[in-house]
Scaffold this motif. Structure first.
Motif, PDB file in Angstrom:
ATOM      1  N   MET A   1       0.881  -1.156   0.181  1.00  0.00           N
ATOM      2  CA  MET A   1      -0.019   0.014   0.070  1.00  0.00           C
ATOM      3  C   MET A   1       0.986   1.022  -0.069  1.00  0.00           C
ATOM      4  SD  MET A   1      -3.005   0.985   2.804  1.00  0.00           S
ATOM      5  CE  MET A   1      -2.047   1.286   3.955  1.00  0.00           C
ATOM      6  N   HIS A   2       0.485   2.112  -0.839  1.00  0.00           N
ATOM      7  CA  HIS A   2       1.468   3.443  -0.849  1.00  0.00           C
ATOM      8  C   HIS A   2       0.195   4.837  -0.593  1.00  0.00           C
ATOM      9  CE1 HIS A   2       4.517   6.160  -2.228  1.00  0.00           C
ATOM     10  NE2 HIS A   2       3.465   6.578  -3.218  1.00  0.00           N
ATOM     11  N   VAL A   3       0.754   5.582   0.131  1.00  0.00           N
ATOM     12  CA  VAL A   3      -0.010   6.657   0.380  1.00  0.00           C
ATOM     13  C   VAL A   3       0.861   8.100  -0.034  1.00  0.00           C
ATOM     14  CG1 VAL A   3      -1.165   8.194   2.304  1.00  0.00           C
ATOM     15  CG2 VAL A   3      -0.720   5.774   2.403  1.00  0.00           C
ATOM     16  N   THR A   4      -0.019   8.671  -0.979  1.00  0.00           N
ATOM     17  CA  THR A   4       0.475  10.083  -1.118  1.00  0.00           C
ATOM     18  C   THR A   4      -0.389  11.230  -0.787  1.00  0.00           C
ATOM     19  OG1 THR A   4       1.028   8.956  -3.499  1.00  0.00           O
ATOM     20  CG2 THR A   4       0.975  11.381  -3.392  1.00  0.00           C
ATOM     21  N   LEU A   5       0.320  12.243  -0.200  1.00  0.00           N
ATOM     22  CA  LEU A   5      -0.522  13.489   0.350  1.00  0.00           C
ATOM     23  C   LEU A   5      -0.431  14.589  -0.514  1.00  0.00           C
ATOM     24  CD1 LEU A   5       0.728  13.185   4.133  1.00  0.00           C
ATOM     25  CD2 LEU A   5      -1.387  12.299   3.175  1.00  0.00           C
ATOM     26  N   VAL A  21      -5.525  16.004   0.596  1.00  0.00           N
ATOM     27  CA  VAL A  21      -6.070  14.753  -0.006  1.00  0.00           C
ATOM     28  C   VAL A  21      -5.075  13.645   0.503  1.00  0.00           C
ATOM     29  CG1 VAL A  21      -6.387  13.392  -2.020  1.00  0.00           C
ATOM     30  CG2 VAL A  21      -7.044  15.833  -2.060  1.00  0.00           C
ATOM     31  N   ALA A  22      -5.433  12.528   0.848  1.00  0.00           N
ATOM     32  CA  ALA A  22      -4.451  11.390   0.849  1.00  0.00           C
ATOM     33  C   ALA A  22      -5.212  10.395   0.116  1.00  0.00           C
ATOM     34  CB  ALA A  22      -4.758  10.823   2.356  1.00  0.00           C
ATOM     35  N   ARG A  23      -4.168  10.043  -0.952  1.00  0.00           N
ATOM     36  CA  ARG A  23      -4.250   8.894  -1.895  1.00  0.00           C
ATOM     37  C   ARG A  23      -3.837   7.586  -1.415  1.00  0.00           C
ATOM     38  NH1 ARG A  23      -5.787   9.491  -7.410  1.00  0.00           N
ATOM     39  NH2 ARG A  23      -5.214   7.298  -8.571  1.00  0.00           N
ATOM     40  N   VAL A  24      -4.552   6.819  -1.282  1.00  0.00           N
ATOM     41  CA  VAL A  24      -4.185   5.364  -0.908  1.00  0.00           C
ATOM     42  C   VAL A  24      -4.338   4.351  -2.118  1.00  0.00           C
ATOM     43  CG1 VAL A  24      -4.685   3.458   0.516  1.00  0.00           C
ATOM     44  CG2 VAL A  24      -5.046   5.769   1.500  1.00  0.00           C
ATOM     45  N   GLN A  25      -3.110   4.056  -2.754  1.00  0.00           N
ATOM     46  CA  GLN A  25      -2.904   3.204  -3.782  1.00  0.00           C
ATOM     47  C   GLN A  25      -3.448   2.016  -3.316  1.00  0.00           C
ATOM     48  OE1 GLN A  25      -2.614   5.124  -6.561  1.00  0.00           O
ATOM     49  NE2 GLN A  25      -3.429   3.503  -7.717  1.00  0.00           N
ATOM     50  N   ALA A  27      -3.913  -2.372  -4.314  1.00  0.00           N
ATOM     51  CA  ALA A  27      -3.113  -3.486  -4.903  1.00  0.00           C
ATOM     52  C   ALA A  27      -3.805  -3.583  -6.339  1.00  0.00           C
ATOM     53  CB  ALA A  27      -3.326  -4.980  -4.189  1.00  0.00           C
ATOM     54  N   ASP A  28      -4.963  -3.431  -6.603  1.00  0.00           N
ATOM     55  CA  ASP A  28      -5.639  -3.750  -8.016  1.00  0.00           C
ATOM     56  C   ASP A  28      -5.353  -2.325  -8.927  1.00  0.00           C
ATOM     57  OD1 ASP A  28      -7.250  -1.589  -7.012  1.00  0.00           O
ATOM     58  OD2 ASP A  28      -9.251  -2.762  -7.363  1.00  0.00           O
ATOM     59  N   GLY A  29      -4.717  -1.353  -8.532  1.00  0.00           N
ATOM     60  CA  GLY A  29      -4.732  -0.362  -9.304  1.00  0.00           C
ATOM     61  C   GLY A  29      -5.431   1.039  -8.916  1.00  0.00           C
ATOM     62  N   GLY A  30      -6.642   0.833  -8.351  1.00  0.00           N
ATOM     63  CA  GLY A  30      -7.615   1.571  -7.993  1.00  0.00           C
ATOM     64  C   GLY A  30      -6.928   2.394  -6.754  1.00  0.00           C
ATOM     65  N   ALA A  31      -7.708   3.485  -6.296  1.00  0.00           N
ATOM     66  CA  ALA A  31      -7.122   4.073  -5.091  1.00  0.00           C
ATOM     67  C   ALA A  31      -8.468   4.601  -4.280  1.00  0.00           C
ATOM     68  CB  ALA A  31      -6.493   5.455  -5.488  1.00  0.00           C
ATOM     69  N   LEU A  32      -8.354   4.824  -2.928  1.00  0.00           N
ATOM     70  CA  LEU A  32      -9.005   5.511  -2.065  1.00  0.00           C
ATOM     71  C   LEU A  32      -8.473   6.877  -1.661  1.00  0.00           C
ATOM     72  CD1 LEU A  32     -10.071   2.869   0.579  1.00  0.00           C
ATOM     73  CD2 LEU A  32     -11.477   3.626  -1.383  1.00  0.00           C
ATOM     74  N   LEU A  33      -9.398   7.726  -1.805  1.00  0.00           N
ATOM     75  CA  LEU A  33      -9.081   9.198  -1.621  1.00  0.00           C
ATOM     76  C   LEU A  33      -9.691   9.605  -0.211  1.00  0.00           C
ATOM     77  CD1 LEU A  33      -9.764  10.543  -5.197  1.00  0.00           C
ATOM     78  CD2 LEU A  33      -7.591   9.900  -4.250  1.00  0.00           C
ATOM     79  N   TYR A  34      -9.012  10.066   0.611  1.00  0.00           N
ATOM     80  CA  TYR A  34      -9.450  10.684   2.002  1.00  0.00           C
ATOM     81  C   TYR A  34      -9.353  12.188   1.944  1.00  0.00           C
ATOM     82  CZ  TYR A  34      -9.171   5.958   3.826  1.00  0.00           C
ATOM     83  OH  TYR A  34      -9.573   4.455   4.085  1.00  0.00           O
TER      84      TYR A  34
END
Length: 129
Positions: A1-5, A21-25, A27-34
């Motif tokens: 899991m990779h997180v980009t702020l 924004v915190a983007r949580v990459q 494993a399937d290539g999608g992401a969750l955006l907080y």
């Protein structure tokens, strides 16, 4: 899991030392955006709600998502009497199946003129930037 702020330039600058924004990459290539809680200027709940959703839209678009991708929305109101006004504006932006939702009353927000603060979690499909 990779997180980009991130603080996308398409949205208003944050009012403090935090990331919007915190983007949580995933494993399937999608992401969750907080997305951090957003406030906006305005004389009443309707104006502030429109401003909040404009900022949320810009933050989501900067990461390849839209308001339709919101899966959870958390709303903080300083006066529950403003709930009908907020809900009416919200319905103009969230027109599909509504996301999970929490709305709470708080005595005040960090800016005295703020009537509302909204934070969201959104999904970002595989292949979207």
């Amino acid at each position: 899991m990779h997180v980009t702020l991130d603080n996308p330039t398409a949205a208003p600058r944050p009012l403090g030392p935090y990331s919007q924004v915190a983007r949580v990459q995933l494993a399937d290539g999608g992401a969750l955006l907080y997305l951090s809680g957003q406030i906006a200027e305005g004389a009443d709940i309707a104006e502030q709600t429109h401003g909040v959703f404009a900022t949320l839209t810009a933050l989501l678009q900067a990461h390849g998502a839209t308001l339709a991708d919101i899966i959870n929305i958390r709303t903080f109101l300083t006066d529950m009497d403003d709930l009908p006004g907020y809900a009416a504006v919200r319905r103009t932006y969230l027109t599909g199946t509504p996301p999970t939702s929490t709305t709470v009353s708080v005595p005040r927000l960090f800016r005295p003129e703020a009537l509302i603060e909204v934070e969201v979690v959104a999904s970002c499909a595989v292949g979207r930037p």
